[in-house]
Design an enzyme around this catalytic site. Sequence first.
Site, short mmCIF file in Angstrom:
data_model
loop_
_atom_site.label_atom_id
_atom_site.label_comp_id
_atom_site.label_asym_id
_atom_site.label_seq_id
_atom_site.Cartn_x
_atom_site.Cartn_y
_atom_site.Cartn_z
NE ARG A 76 -2.54 0.22 3.36
CZ ARG A 76 -3.08 -0.13 4.51
NH1 ARG A 76 -4.29 -0.60 4.53
NH2 ARG A 76 -2.42 -0.02 5.64
CG ASP A 118 -6.29 -2.23 0.45
OD1 ASP A 118 -6.95 -2.99 -0.28
OD2 ASP A 118 -6.73 -1.18 0.93
CG PHE A 119 -3.47 -7.77 1.36
CD1 PHE A 119 -2.51 -7.66 0.36
CD2 PHE A 119 -3.05 -7.81 2.68
CE1 PHE A 119 -1.16 -7.59 0.66
CE2 PHE A 119 -1.70 -7.74 3.00
CZ PHE A 119 -0.76 -7.62 1.98
CE LYS A 183 9.86 -17.43 13.42
NZ LYS A 183 9.49 -16.29 14.10
CG HIS A 275 13.74 -20.98 14.51
ND1 HIS A 275 13.23 -21.02 13.23
CD2 HIS A 275 13.73 -19.67 14.86
CE1 HIS A 275 12.94 -19.79 12.84
NE2 HIS A 275 13.23 -18.95 13.81
CE LYS A 373 13.50 -12.03 20.68
NZ LYS A 373 14.31 -12.30 19.49
C1 BG6 Z 1 13.25 -15.23 14.20
C2 BG6 Z 1 12.58 -14.75 15.46
O1 BG6 Z 1 12.55 -16.32 13.67
O2 BG6 Z 1 14.58 -15.64 14.49
C3 BG6 Z 1 13.38 -13.64 16.11
O3 BG6 Z 1 11.29 -14.27 15.15
C4 BG6 Z 1 14.82 -14.05 16.29
O4 BG6 Z 1 12.80 -13.26 17.35
C5 BG6 Z 1 15.39 -14.60 14.99
O5 BG6 Z 1 15.55 -12.91 16.71
C6 BG6 Z 1 16.79 -15.12 15.17
O6 BG6 Z 1 17.32 -15.49 13.92
P1 BG6 Z 1 18.89 -15.66 13.74
O7 BG6 Z 1 19.03 -16.17 12.34
O8 BG6 Z 1 19.50 -14.32 13.97
O9 BG6 Z 1 19.33 -16.64 14.77
#
Ligand code: BG6
Length: 521
Positions: A76, A118-119, A183, A275, A373
Amino acid sequence: MSAQTSERFVDAVEIRGANPLRDPRDRRLPRVAGPSGLVIFGVTGDLSRKKLMPAVYDLANRGLLPPGFSLVGFARRDWEDQDFAQVVHDAVREHARTPFREEVWTQLAEGMRFVPGDFDDDGAFEQLRSAVEELDAYRGTSGNFAFYLSVPPKFFPKVVRQLKKHGLADAPEGSWRRAVIEKPFGHDLASARELNAVVHEVFDPEQVFRIDHYLGKETVQNILALRFANQMYEPVWNRSFVDHVQITMAEDIGIGGRAGYYDGIGSARDVIQNHLLQLLALTAMEEPIAFDAESLLTEKLKVLRSVRLPEDLGAHTVRGQYAPGWQGGELVPGYLQEEGIAPTSRTDTYAAIKLEVDNRRWAGVPFYLRTGKRLGRRVTEIAVVFQRAPHSPFDTTATEELGENAVVIRVQPDEGMTVRFGSKVPGTSMEIRDVSMDFAYGESFTESSPEAYERLILDVLLGDANLFPRHQEVEESWRILDPIEEHWERHGGPAQYRSGTWGPEEADEMLIRDGRSWRRP
Ligand code: BG6
């Protein structure tokens, strides 16, 4: 060009001019995409600017895209094609891995189009269809297009239905259409199922590529090489020799400007559901009968289906939230002080969980997963920790100092592998001490690692689905996580931990109760 950049560029130069007509199944030759184009929805977002646009340029620069490759942005914004090209240019200049080369850029930029809208806007999707047809006619994209949904999941249904309605999801005879989905894929099992149902109304499962960028990382792919290209690890990769497995994804950064995305999602949904459970599946799975998408899915799915949660979730899971603390010599704010976060938020920024894989190979071996984090430092690793030797001929005092043997796959940042074992200390007595043997990618290979998104975008264009989780895996991962999230929801807020530390004390206690301790990477 810096020395480092020129060295990293070697593989790019070597493979330019590769014959795009050779058999793509021959893995010894560079894999080059055939005629195709990529449409990105959500092109103004961070992911697009920092990862997708640079990855497209890097692929072009390495000679892995066809000459007529085309990139279409949809957003947009009141932009013309050249405004979009300028945005891509700036993103490439700032974030690309390979050096900027005018001739590569010019060729790529000629195939850039922008569609404003937009969508909900049928007119915009008609315009997109015209753009695709025009590119087929003038750039030779041959009707082959991938649609990359770099948008929040609430927009997936709208976008895929619009693609269907405007004839974009159906490939013309002899060509392909694919959907690439970022995701988070749902918020829980129920929402993931709903999303899958909507996506599959429009696209067949083989047309859908769900991104888990960890699978695009070299070191993650190397888990399979390590296990199945060698003879020495597999015989001990089981409950007879392994004491436990620790999978750690630690980050030193906070949530940055991502409050809108992160709050209410939290660390477990953000990275364990995808992951870390993928890392677990690759570490624990049986050998696939071939290295293809179906065989990998079969084996990964068996592992995920065998995952069992501990009965007492209170004792075997921990969630935390970062409080202010010192990191890198700087006092950083806590999660609740971050911009856009309500002072009462109970979102987790740290999660540790214990899982078991209930099958013959792994029964009774705990898999400890943790992420957070604002931890001590950025590191992702998988540590397979072995049992102690059942007997030692050396004198007891010395033997007690012996640690455990471990194979540690270092996913990042020092990509490689460490093997820990006991060794005799030089001297006149038989003293044993733990030592490490290291393999480092940087030292053993001159080839540089592509960015995960380079690898994954190329795979989408080649139709190679090996590194993309299928909907069954996504749903199975939510099946594992949902009861944990529900438990946390019912039982108070997250434990606080100081930024710059290794998480809440409760996480240490969780392992101490099992007679173990977390590795300090
Ligand atoms: C993402 C997460 O999938 O992976 C983030 O949403 C995270 O919160 C990130 O910081 C980390 O990715 P990488 O490749 O830096 O380890």
